[in-house]
Scaffold this motif. Sequence first.
Motif: not given
Lengths: 202, 67
Positions: A20-21, A44
């Motif tokens: 996740g970014c 992501d």
Amino acid sequence: MTNDHHIRTRLRDKIVGIAGCGGLGSNCAVALARVGVGRLVIADFDKVEVSNLNRQYFFADQVGMPKVTALRTNIHRIDKDIMVDSHELILNPDNIPEVFNDCDVIVEAFDSAEMKLMIVETVTEKMPGKPLVCGVGLAGWGENNDIGMKVFDNVYICGDHLREVSPDFPPIAPRVGIVANMEANQVLEILLGKMNDGNNTQ
Amino acid sequence: MEITLNNRKETIPDGDITVADLIRFKNFTFRLLVTKVNGRLVKKEARDQVYIREGDDVTVLHLISGG
């Protein structure tokens, strides 16, 4: 040799996965890049939106770009020698072991609780023993002393463990940044060992 | 019986106690939980079938949104 140089040398061959970014992932990745982690595996599916700029490590001229592309660019503006493997995809129980197989540590950096649950269960079941650093409880502002870290086997949980995001308590830069950097700090302790065990002056 | 729950020694009632019973007994109210017994994942649908034994190491984690 300065200790900073020594730390960078030890981190150069380390690989950290960032799942996740968004608020957690972009800030955590930048902290790890600044300290010299040699390779980051970032994943992501999303694109940068204006509403992300209140907490995520992106810039106004990056709105519309895939987050992994924008984050890779920003990491390389800090240090062009860091290897960044970027995966523009939705992480799931099938692809997580593949994407993060080579990583020494994985950072959970999702926003939804369901995705956080998914990665904890996936790593526990399919990647036993792999260190997983999570962010849980970062909404709102203030209450510094409520933020801490708890460890359960190979799962390290940073945050206040309590406050869920809601319309009254949105995720905003300071507290998200604290937890993201706390995750990065925990990654360093996993990779380098505890400071007071003599690992800081080798 | 004595078990370890989230790294702490706990005494819970003797008898046939499942992971689901323990969650109710300890009043874990968060919606999303990860449960493990002796390091092994117990998925939500199996919580009323897995029994806790004397000396077991049980982990109950909760996850909430935000990131």
